[in-house]
Write a protein that holds these residues in place. Structure first.
Motif, PDB file in Angstrom:
ATOM      1  N   ASP A   1     -22.623  51.619  10.450  1.00 37.74           N
ATOM      2  CA  ASP A   1     -23.087  52.144  11.734  1.00 37.74           C
ATOM      3  C   ASP A   1     -23.385  51.062  12.767  1.00 37.74           C
ATOM      4  O   ASP A   1     -23.157  51.240  13.947  1.00 37.74           O
ATOM      5  N   ASP A   2     -23.903  49.935  12.301  1.00 43.82           N
ATOM      6  CA  ASP A   2     -24.374  48.907  13.236  1.00 43.82           C
ATOM      7  C   ASP A   2     -23.717  47.575  12.893  1.00 43.82           C
ATOM      8  O   ASP A   2     -24.305  46.706  12.263  1.00 43.82           O
ATOM      9  N   LEU A   3     -22.466  47.442  13.285  1.00 43.56           N
ATOM     10  CA  LEU A   3     -21.704  46.245  12.947  1.00 43.56           C
ATOM     11  C   LEU A   3     -22.160  45.058  13.790  1.00 43.56           C
ATOM     12  O   LEU A   3     -22.292  45.157  15.012  1.00 43.56           O
ATOM     13  N   GLN A   4     -22.413  43.926  13.109  1.00 47.71           N
ATOM     14  CA  GLN A   4     -22.782  42.669  13.758  1.00 47.71           C
ATOM     15  C   GLN A   4     -21.639  41.669  13.548  1.00 47.71           C
ATOM     16  O   GLN A   4     -21.571  40.981  12.522  1.00 47.71           O
TER      17      GLN A   4
ATOM     18  N   HIS B   1     -24.124  41.500   4.208  1.00 45.57           N
ATOM     19  CA  HIS B   1     -25.243  42.445   4.314  1.00 45.57           C
ATOM     20  C   HIS B   1     -25.844  42.423   5.715  1.00 45.57           C
ATOM     21  O   HIS B   1     -26.137  43.472   6.300  1.00 45.57           O
ATOM     22  N   ALA B   2     -26.024  41.246   6.270  1.00 47.33           N
ATOM     23  CA  ALA B   2     -26.597  41.126   7.610  1.00 47.33           C
ATOM     24  C   ALA B   2     -25.659  41.668   8.681  1.00 47.33           C
ATOM     25  O   ALA B   2     -26.116  42.075   9.761  1.00 47.33           O
ATOM     26  N   SER B   3     -24.355  41.722   8.394  1.00 49.11           N
ATOM     27  CA  SER B   3     -23.386  42.178   9.386  1.00 49.11           C
ATOM     28  C   SER B   3     -23.422  43.683   9.593  1.00 49.11           C
ATOM     29  O   SER B   3     -22.866  44.187  10.567  1.00 49.11           O
ATOM     30  N   GLY B   4     -24.049  44.413   8.677  1.00 46.43           N
ATOM     31  CA  GLY B   4     -24.074  45.866   8.766  1.00 46.43           C
ATOM     32  C   GLY B   4     -23.064  46.535   7.875  1.00 46.43           C
ATOM     33  O   GLY B   4     -23.177  47.732   7.588  1.00 46.43           O
ATOM     34  N   VAL B   5     -22.046  45.810   7.423  1.00 44.14           N
ATOM     35  CA  VAL B   5     -21.110  46.332   6.427  1.00 44.14           C
ATOM     36  C   VAL B   5     -21.842  46.396   5.094  1.00 44.14           C
ATOM     37  O   VAL B   5     -22.617  45.491   4.772  1.00 44.14           O
ATOM     38  N   HIS B   6     -21.612  47.466   4.313  1.00 36.53           N
ATOM     39  CA  HIS B   6     -22.351  47.569   3.059  1.00 36.53           C
ATOM     40  C   HIS B   6     -22.049  46.355   2.183  1.00 36.53           C
ATOM     41  O   HIS B   6     -20.890  45.960   2.002  1.00 36.53           O
TER      42      HIS B   6
END
Length: 428
Positions: free
Chosen positions: A189-192, A232-237
């Motif tokens: 949902d929240d891709l970084q 993990h920090a990127s928003g991808v599971h």
């Protein structure tokens, strides 16, 4: 009384025997079942507050959003090991295994695709008019649990063609590939992008190190952990990091990337690819730790007695998952394979019997590990929809295991009876 040296068992022989036992299909399924039963018992007993409190206990550094609950550590961290092993199997099958030949791979691949599409359509039909975001869980009944399905097959299908197990294993592995793709694309949902781009650096370094034949844990492990943390920090599971790391591992034996695994009868060294080496090392960790711990912290749902069950089975989410697994999986797989085998070139190479295929299609409805993960990603841990999704997953998986196991056991029994009734080649 002394023991002769020849009668002693060396420690490495003991460990080899333990590891072989751990890697058996039946053992993995039994351990997963035990963890699931323990979670259900605790969640519906006086110990429920302790269990729920333990599951929601948070720890870890705040950096990179790693202050997580125990349940999230199990889902995001331990399952990355499981997906790393699955990724190694996928890489080996695609490069040097059953998926290397398009004609041979086409049947289980198309069967797996049908087993994804039909359950998703069934779930959508049940939930499209339901209030809220119920339809968001459309991907829950699309996944097959490799450990459970292969364990049931190993118990009930003795005597059936070996190609049937190959079909089921390939189907389940490809099924997980589809599930991994869905998780990476739908449930992000929240891709970084910055963090995702940063993850490429340790990922590439990990791949280069492995391809140069480096297998020291103190080199590879930090690179793998940093890759996981950045993904993990990127928003991808974060479980996707396990697959990405696995895909960098060579699946063919090369001069630099190979592992000596023994010697042949002439004393010459035998080498193996790193995919097999890492799968051998991390397979027991996945079986003994990652999957059962995840199941223990994810399968525990408070049913709430008879009223709770009635409420759950009145929810379109529960019914959509149940019907999707028990009916959608076998229908989708068999329909897709049937249509594909209408092609003459495929039909000539297709040797499995439809009765056996029905049993395998039913077993494919055992959706557990990945289904629980997708349920949590769809609705959030602890939500009412997630609890009802777990009831649908557990009940659907049990029904699929019982019915599919009964079909395959009956066919295996008939095969053994036929073989025992046939005269031996030397009989007069």
């Amino acid at each position: 009384m002394s023991t002769s040296p020849s009668s002693r068992t060396a420690p490495h022989e003991i460990w080899r025997g333990i590891r072989q036992t751990v890697q058996t299909d039946t053992f993995g399924g039994i351990l997963l079942l035990a963890a699931t039963v323990a979670a259900l018992v605790l969640a519906n007993s006086p110990a429920a507050p302790w269990y729920m409190g333990l599951r929601e206990t948070s720890f870890g550094p705040e950096a990179l959003h790693l202050h997580l609950t125990v349940a999230h550590w199990a889902a995001d961290g331990l399952l990355a090991i499981f997906f790393f092993v699955v990724g190694l199997e996928l890489k080996e099958e695609i490069v040097a295994g059953r998926l290397r030949s398009p004609r041979i791979a086409a049947v289980p691949v198309i069967g797996a695709l049908g087993g994804v599409i039909v359950p998703a359509l069934i779930f959508t039909a049940f939930t499209v008019t339901a209030p809220g975001d119920a339809v968001r869980g459309w991907a829950i009944p699309t996944a097959t649990d490799i450990a459970f399905a292969i364990a049931v097959f190993a118990v009930v299908a003795k005597g059936l063609p070996p190609a049937l197990r190959v079909f089921l294993l390939t189907l389940a592995v490809v099924d997980d590939l589809f599930a991994i793709t869905i998780i990476a694309t739908v449930y992000t949902d929240d891709l970084q992008p910055v963090w995702l781009a940063a993850a490429i650096v340790p990922l590439v370094l990990f791949g280069l190190a492995v391809r140069r034949g480096i297998r020291h844990w103190w080199v590879l492990m930090p690179l793998a952990i940093v890759t996981w943390a950045l993904v993990h920090a990127s928003g991808v599971h974060a479980t996707i990091a396990g697959v990405l790391l696995a895909f960098t591992v060579p699946a063919t034996v090369t001069p630099r990337a190979r592992v000596q695994v023994g010697t042949d009868a002439d004393g010459s060294p035998i080498h193996d690819a790193f995919t097999a080496h890492f799968a051998d090392r991390f397979g027991p960790i996945s079986t003994l730790v990652a999957i059962p711990v995840f199941a223990f912290f994810s399968a525990g749902v408070t049913v709430g007695g008879w009223d709770g069950l009635v409420s759950a089975f009145g929810d379109p989410v529960t019914l959509g998952i149940l019907v999707g697994l028990v009916v959608g999986k076998p229908v989708g797989i068999l329909l897709a394979v049937f249509l594909l085998t209408r092609v003459p070139s495929v039909r000539r190479t297709f040797e499995l019997r439809w009765g056996d295929m029905l049993g395998v299609g039913l077993l494919a409805g055992i959706g557990f590990t990945v289904a629980l993960l997708v349920g949590e990603l769809s609705y959030g841990v602890g939500s009412l929809e997630d609890d009802h999704a777990k009831i649908g997953i557990l009940s659907g998986s049990v029904i699929a295991a019982i019915v599919g196991g009964a079909v395959l056991a009956g066919r295996a029994r008939r095969v053994r009876q036929t073989e025992s009734a046939s005269p031996s080649p030397g009989a007069s």
